[in-house]
Design a protein around this motif. Sequence first.
Motif, PDB file in Angstrom:
ATOM      1  N   ILE A   1      40.539  41.343  39.260  1.00  0.00           N
ATOM      2  CA  ILE A   1      39.372  40.562  39.662  1.00  0.00           C
ATOM      3  C   ILE A   1      38.314  41.495  40.237  1.00  0.00           C
ATOM      4  O   ILE A   1      38.634  42.436  40.964  1.00  0.00           O
ATOM      5  CB  ILE A   1      39.759  39.525  40.733  1.00  0.00           C
ATOM      6  CG1 ILE A   1      40.669  38.458  40.146  1.00  0.00           C
ATOM      7  CG2 ILE A   1      38.522  38.882  41.344  1.00  0.00           C
ATOM      8  CD1 ILE A   1      41.127  37.441  41.170  1.00  0.00           C
ATOM      9  N   VAL A   2      37.061  41.199  39.923  1.00  0.00           N
ATOM     10  CA  VAL A   2      35.934  41.903  40.532  1.00  0.00           C
ATOM     11  C   VAL A   2      35.341  41.002  41.602  1.00  0.00           C
ATOM     12  O   VAL A   2      35.068  39.829  41.346  1.00  0.00           O
ATOM     13  CB  VAL A   2      34.832  42.246  39.505  1.00  0.00           C
ATOM     14  CG1 VAL A   2      33.698  43.009  40.188  1.00  0.00           C
ATOM     15  CG2 VAL A   2      35.384  43.037  38.342  1.00  0.00           C
ATOM     16  N   VAL A   3      35.139  41.572  42.778  1.00  0.00           N
ATOM     17  CA  VAL A   3      34.425  40.889  43.854  1.00  0.00           C
ATOM     18  C   VAL A   3      33.117  41.644  44.057  1.00  0.00           C
ATOM     19  O   VAL A   3      33.128  42.869  44.241  1.00  0.00           O
ATOM     20  CB  VAL A   3      35.245  40.867  45.159  1.00  0.00           C
ATOM     21  CG1 VAL A   3      34.443  40.211  46.281  1.00  0.00           C
ATOM     22  CG2 VAL A   3      36.566  40.147  44.959  1.00  0.00           C
ATOM     23  N   ASP A   4      32.011  40.920  44.004  1.00  0.00           N
ATOM     24  CA  ASP A   4      30.704  41.543  44.160  1.00  0.00           C
ATOM     25  C   ASP A   4      30.579  42.226  45.522  1.00  0.00           C
ATOM     26  O   ASP A   4      31.028  41.680  46.533  1.00  0.00           O
ATOM     27  CB  ASP A   4      29.607  40.489  44.008  1.00  0.00           C
ATOM     28  CG  ASP A   4      28.225  41.105  43.961  1.00  0.00           C
ATOM     29  OD1 ASP A   4      27.860  41.636  42.903  1.00  0.00           O
ATOM     30  OD2 ASP A   4      27.523  41.054  44.987  1.00  0.00           O
ATOM     31  N   THR A   5      29.968  43.396  45.539  1.00  0.00           N
ATOM     32  CA  THR A   5      29.800  44.143  46.785  1.00  0.00           C
ATOM     33  C   THR A   5      28.886  43.424  47.773  1.00  0.00           C
ATOM     34  O   THR A   5      28.960  43.670  48.974  1.00  0.00           O
ATOM     35  CB  THR A   5      29.234  45.558  46.509  1.00  0.00           C
ATOM     36  OG1 THR A   5      28.041  45.429  45.726  1.00  0.00           O
ATOM     37  CG2 THR A   5      30.234  46.419  45.773  1.00  0.00           C
ATOM     38  N   PHE A  19      47.058  39.223  41.791  1.00  0.00           N
ATOM     39  CA  PHE A  19      45.746  39.803  41.518  1.00  0.00           C
ATOM     40  C   PHE A  19      45.587  41.191  42.132  1.00  0.00           C
ATOM     41  O   PHE A  19      46.152  41.467  43.185  1.00  0.00           O
ATOM     42  CB  PHE A  19      44.632  38.906  42.091  1.00  0.00           C
ATOM     43  CG  PHE A  19      44.678  37.498  41.597  1.00  0.00           C
ATOM     44  CD1 PHE A  19      44.084  37.153  40.393  1.00  0.00           C
ATOM     45  CD2 PHE A  19      45.314  36.505  42.323  1.00  0.00           C
ATOM     46  CE1 PHE A  19      44.133  35.855  39.919  1.00  0.00           C
ATOM     47  CE2 PHE A  19      45.370  35.193  41.864  1.00  0.00           C
ATOM     48  CZ  PHE A  19      44.772  34.874  40.657  1.00  0.00           C
ATOM     49  N   VAL A  20      44.789  42.002  41.468  1.00  0.00           N
ATOM     50  CA  VAL A  20      44.325  43.258  42.044  1.00  0.00           C
ATOM     51  C   VAL A  20      42.804  43.136  42.110  1.00  0.00           C
ATOM     52  O   VAL A  20      42.175  42.652  41.172  1.00  0.00           O
ATOM     53  CB  VAL A  20      44.775  44.496  41.225  1.00  0.00           C
ATOM     54  CG1 VAL A  20      44.248  44.461  39.808  1.00  0.00           C
ATOM     55  CG2 VAL A  20      44.376  45.767  41.924  1.00  0.00           C
ATOM     56  N   VAL A  21      42.226  43.531  43.253  1.00  0.00           N
ATOM     57  CA  VAL A  21      40.801  43.313  43.493  1.00  0.00           C
ATOM     58  C   VAL A  21      40.040  44.632  43.465  1.00  0.00           C
ATOM     59  O   VAL A  21      40.457  45.609  44.084  1.00  0.00           O
ATOM     60  CB  VAL A  21      40.582  42.604  44.849  1.00  0.00           C
ATOM     61  CG1 VAL A  21      39.101  42.474  45.164  1.00  0.00           C
ATOM     62  CG2 VAL A  21      41.256  41.238  44.847  1.00  0.00           C
ATOM     63  N   VAL A  22      38.922  44.619  42.747  1.00  0.00           N
ATOM     64  CA  VAL A  22      38.003  45.753  42.678  1.00  0.00           C
ATOM     65  C   VAL A  22      36.669  45.268  43.229  1.00  0.00           C
ATOM     66  O   VAL A  22      36.220  44.179  42.868  1.00  0.00           O
ATOM     67  CB  VAL A  22      37.832  46.226  41.208  1.00  0.00           C
ATOM     68  CG1 VAL A  22      36.789  47.311  41.100  1.00  0.00           C
ATOM     69  CG2 VAL A  22      39.160  46.666  40.632  1.00  0.00           C
ATOM     70  N   ARG A  23      36.042  46.065  44.089  1.00  0.00           N
ATOM     71  CA  ARG A  23      34.719  45.712  44.616  1.00  0.00           C
ATOM     72  C   ARG A  23      33.671  46.517  43.878  1.00  0.00           C
ATOM     73  O   ARG A  23      33.740  47.743  43.830  1.00  0.00           O
ATOM     74  CB  ARG A  23      34.621  46.020  46.119  1.00  0.00           C
ATOM     75  CG  ARG A  23      35.548  45.242  46.990  1.00  0.00           C
ATOM     76  CD  ARG A  23      35.040  44.001  47.598  1.00  0.00           C
ATOM     77  NE  ARG A  23      33.707  43.979  48.117  1.00  0.00           N
ATOM     78  CZ  ARG A  23      33.293  43.102  49.000  1.00  0.00           C
ATOM     79  NH1 ARG A  23      34.133  42.218  49.493  1.00  0.00           N
ATOM     80  NH2 ARG A  23      32.052  43.073  49.404  1.00  0.00           N
ATOM     81  N   LYS A  24      32.709  45.828  43.273  1.00  0.00           N
ATOM     82  CA  LYS A  24      31.559  46.490  42.655  1.00  0.00           C
ATOM     83  C   LYS A  24      30.450  45.470  42.467  1.00  0.00           C
ATOM     84  O   LYS A  24      30.687  44.267  42.533  1.00  0.00           O
ATOM     85  CB  LYS A  24      31.930  47.176  41.341  1.00  0.00           C
ATOM     86  CG  LYS A  24      32.197  46.264  40.177  1.00  0.00           C
ATOM     87  CD  LYS A  24      32.467  47.093  38.917  1.00  0.00           C
ATOM     88  CE  LYS A  24      32.460  46.231  37.692  1.00  0.00           C
ATOM     89  NZ  LYS A  24      32.647  46.981  36.467  1.00  0.00           N
ATOM     90  N   ALA A  25      29.239  45.958  42.250  1.00  0.00           N
ATOM     91  CA  ALA A  25      28.100  45.063  42.049  1.00  0.00           C
ATOM     92  C   ALA A  25      28.263  44.313  40.735  1.00  0.00           C
ATOM     93  O   ALA A  25      28.562  44.918  39.699  1.00  0.00           O
ATOM     94  CB  ALA A  25      26.802  45.858  42.056  1.00  0.00           C
ATOM     95  N   VAL A  47      37.629  42.084  35.638  1.00  0.00           N
ATOM     96  CA  VAL A  47      37.319  43.468  35.276  1.00  0.00           C
ATOM     97  C   VAL A  47      37.196  43.580  33.758  1.00  0.00           C
ATOM     98  O   VAL A  47      38.066  43.122  33.015  1.00  0.00           O
ATOM     99  CB  VAL A  47      38.402  44.437  35.810  1.00  0.00           C
ATOM    100  CG1 VAL A  47      38.185  45.841  35.267  1.00  0.00           C
ATOM    101  CG2 VAL A  47      38.408  44.457  37.333  1.00  0.00           C
ATOM    102  N   GLY A  48      36.091  44.174  33.319  1.00  0.00           N
ATOM    103  CA  GLY A  48      35.853  44.369  31.892  1.00  0.00           C
ATOM    104  C   GLY A  48      35.241  43.162  31.190  1.00  0.00           C
ATOM    105  O   GLY A  48      34.909  43.232  30.017  1.00  0.00           O
TER     106      GLY A  48
END
Length: 149
Positions: A7-11, A24-30, A39-40
Amino acid sequence: MEKLIPIVVDTREQEPYSFDPQRFVVVRKALPAGDYSLVGHEERVAVERKSLADFVQTVIRSRRRFHEELKKLAAREFACVVVEGSMRDVLDGVYGTGAHPNAVFGAAISICVDWGVPVYFCGDRQTARQFVESYLERCARAIIEPDLG
């Protein structure tokens, strides 16, 4: 063990949900749209999270800016607005601003009909988090798993 869903969480998300680390694995990015995605697949999936007070403020007083966000959401295959409050809260005006409940209700209907983006009133933050988890999990199954076959 099943593979974790990325999952992507917005910065810019100020109060991000805590997702189940077993699923879930969480990635922070805009993100280009929304607060949560996969993600992707950021151009296909977007979930915009709003507290009830923020939803009211956004649809009543920041409408023009929010329309730009809705254009981006409407362009996604899977997109929605998730509100941490109930429709009953809207109709009862329990959001603490002077906005008329009918205006807020009408704005929610407009988002659904005019923009084609569903608005889910989830009652409270915990229920909204569970909804977002399940929504992203289902999107992942619809997008990622067919790619594996």
